[in-house]
Each structure stands twice: as C-alpha cells, then as structure tokens.
Scaffold this motif. Structure first.
Motif, mmCIF file in Angstrom:
data_model
loop_
_atom_site.group_PDB
_atom_site.id
_atom_site.type_symbol
_atom_site.label_atom_id
_atom_site.label_comp_id
_atom_site.label_asym_id
_atom_site.label_seq_id
_atom_site.Cartn_x
_atom_site.Cartn_y
_atom_site.Cartn_z
ATOM 1 N N GLN A 107 -56.148 -37.310 16.724
ATOM 2 C CA GLN A 107 -57.205 -36.572 17.515
ATOM 3 C C GLN A 107 -58.287 -37.513 18.068
ATOM 4 O O GLN A 107 -58.763 -37.279 19.067
ATOM 5 N N VAL A 108 -59.038 -38.171 17.220
ATOM 6 C CA VAL A 108 -59.790 -38.901 17.618
ATOM 7 C C VAL A 108 -59.348 -40.123 18.688
ATOM 8 O O VAL A 108 -60.307 -40.566 19.578
ATOM 9 N N LEU A 109 -58.172 -40.587 18.323
ATOM 10 C CA LEU A 109 -57.640 -41.623 19.301
ATOM 11 C C LEU A 109 -57.461 -41.018 20.652
ATOM 12 O O LEU A 109 -58.033 -41.560 21.634
ATOM 13 N N GLY A 110 -57.073 -39.898 20.848
ATOM 14 C CA GLY A 110 -56.900 -39.314 21.906
ATOM 15 C C GLY A 110 -58.345 -39.001 22.854
ATOM 16 O O GLY A 110 -58.262 -39.103 23.804
ATOM 17 N N ASP A 111 -59.100 -38.487 21.879
ATOM 18 C CA ASP A 111 -60.542 -38.223 22.570
ATOM 19 C C ASP A 111 -61.079 -39.532 22.977
ATOM 20 O O ASP A 111 -61.755 -39.679 24.161
ATOM 21 N N LEU A 112 -60.832 -40.759 22.128
ATOM 22 C CA LEU A 112 -61.569 -42.038 22.640
ATOM 23 C C LEU A 112 -60.816 -42.386 23.958
ATOM 24 O O LEU A 112 -61.692 -43.002 24.736
ATOM 25 N N ARG A 113 -59.591 -42.493 23.840
ATOM 26 C CA ARG A 113 -58.787 -42.860 24.871
ATOM 27 C C ARG A 113 -59.100 -42.481 26.264
ATOM 28 O O ARG A 113 -59.194 -42.940 27.245
ATOM 29 N N ALA A 114 -59.464 -40.891 26.268
ATOM 30 C CA ALA A 114 -59.723 -40.285 27.476
ATOM 31 C C ALA A 114 -61.208 -40.847 28.036
ATOM 32 O O ALA A 114 -61.580 -40.793 29.040
ATOM 33 N N GLU A 115 -62.031 -41.361 27.095
ATOM 34 C CA GLU A 115 -63.269 -41.875 27.421
ATOM 35 C C GLU A 115 -63.259 -43.160 27.824
ATOM 36 O O GLU A 115 -64.440 -43.644 28.371
ATOM 37 N N LEU A 116 -62.499 -43.942 27.389
ATOM 38 C CA LEU A 116 -62.601 -45.586 27.649
ATOM 39 C C LEU A 116 -62.503 -45.966 28.976
ATOM 40 O O LEU A 116 -61.944 -45.327 29.798
ATOM 41 N N HIS A 117 -63.414 -46.713 29.223
ATOM 42 C CA HIS A 117 -63.341 -47.486 30.755
ATOM 43 C C HIS A 117 -61.964 -48.270 30.853
ATOM 44 O O HIS A 117 -61.611 -48.867 29.863
ATOM 45 N N GLN A 118 -61.687 -48.649 32.088
ATOM 46 C CA GLN A 118 -60.584 -49.313 32.271
ATOM 47 C C GLN A 118 -60.673 -50.836 31.814
ATOM 48 O O GLN A 118 -59.720 -51.392 31.064
ATOM 49 N N GLU A 119 -61.806 -51.379 31.768
ATOM 50 C CA GLU A 119 -62.294 -52.801 31.088
ATOM 51 C C GLU A 119 -61.973 -53.015 29.880
ATOM 52 O O GLU A 119 -61.328 -53.905 29.151
#
Length: 151
Positions: A107-119
């Motif tokens: 769940q946290v990986l999904g939330d974090l992945r959605a927020e990460l910048h491309q860099e």
C-alpha cells in the motif's frame, strides 16, 4: 536481478516513518549505514477529530443521514508519502544517490510510487513489498539481500 552496489540508497518506510540507509560495501556482504530518519506524529483519527460526524436532512419526513467525518489519520499517512517523495526528489536533484531501493508495504509503495518525480523513479532499481521499519539495521541488510537474490 537488482544488486546492492556501493553507494546504493535503501529507504525503508511505512506510512509514518522512514529510515534512509546507504550501502558502504557490495552486494555479497552489504553494510548499511543510517544516513537519516523521518518520522511524523500521527495520532489516531479519534484523537485528531474535533467534532462528531454531521447529519443531513433527507428528502423523506423526519429522516436524517449521518455524514462521514474526515479521516485525519489517513490523510496524514498520504501526506507523509508526498513529503517523502519530495525529500527524495531534492536528494536526487543534489546528486546524493544514483540508485535507490524502496522497502515498504504494498500500500505504501503504491502511494509513494504515485508521488515520485521522474528524476527519482528513474533511479529506483528495486522495490521490496515488506514492512521492515521496526527491524534492526543488521536484519534489514540480510532481508534486503535475500529478497533481491530471490527476485
């Protein structure tokens, strides 16, 4: 298969705290150094709510429906992922890491992945869907290496 090279960053996080680690050796015998910690205080929703849920007049006679109150606890968890993604962006932009391994619950990986910048996304070499935030660093070294070897 991803490997834990010298200098690889490993971020072990849940929805309320994050541990920043850097590998000082190689994949065969990883040695992780703690480079930072982030933690937010996130009391339960009941402790954060000020009022009881509201009520709304329905179209029928003498009928009222309850309204859900805002889940402040859940909002704080989502905000933590956004804040962590922003911190990782600044660290990547300053050239502090070239390779990143994320360790968190699915769940946290999904939330974090959605927020990460491309860099930052471009530097992620592995994701490990496990919650390891309460493990000692030596145990995290062993579990991350084991997961990467199995994958």
């Amino acid at each position: 298969m991803a490997r834990i090279r010298n200098g690889t960053w490993i971020v072990v996080t849940d929805s309320e705290k994050a541990l920043f680690l850097r590998n000082l050796t190689d994949h065969e015998d990883p040695h992780l150094e703690v480079t930072g910690k982030d933690e937010q205080e996130n009391p339960s929703d009941i402790e954060q709510s000020a009022n009881r849920p509201g009520r709304m007049q329905d179209t029928g006679v003498q009928q009222r429906s309850a309204l859900d109150d805002t889940d402040w606890h859940e909002l704080a968890k989502e905000r933590f992922a956004a804040d962590l993604a922003e911190k990782l962006y600044h660290e990547a932009h300053e050239g502090n890491f070239e390779r990143l391994i994320l360790v968190a619950s699915p769940q946290v990986l999904g939330d974090l992945r959605a927020e990460l910048h491309q860099e930052v996304s471009d530097r992620v070499v592995a994701e490990i869907p496990k919650t390891l935030t309460n493990h000692p660093v030596g145990k995290i070294e062993d579990l991350v290496k084991k997961e990467l070897d199995a994958g």
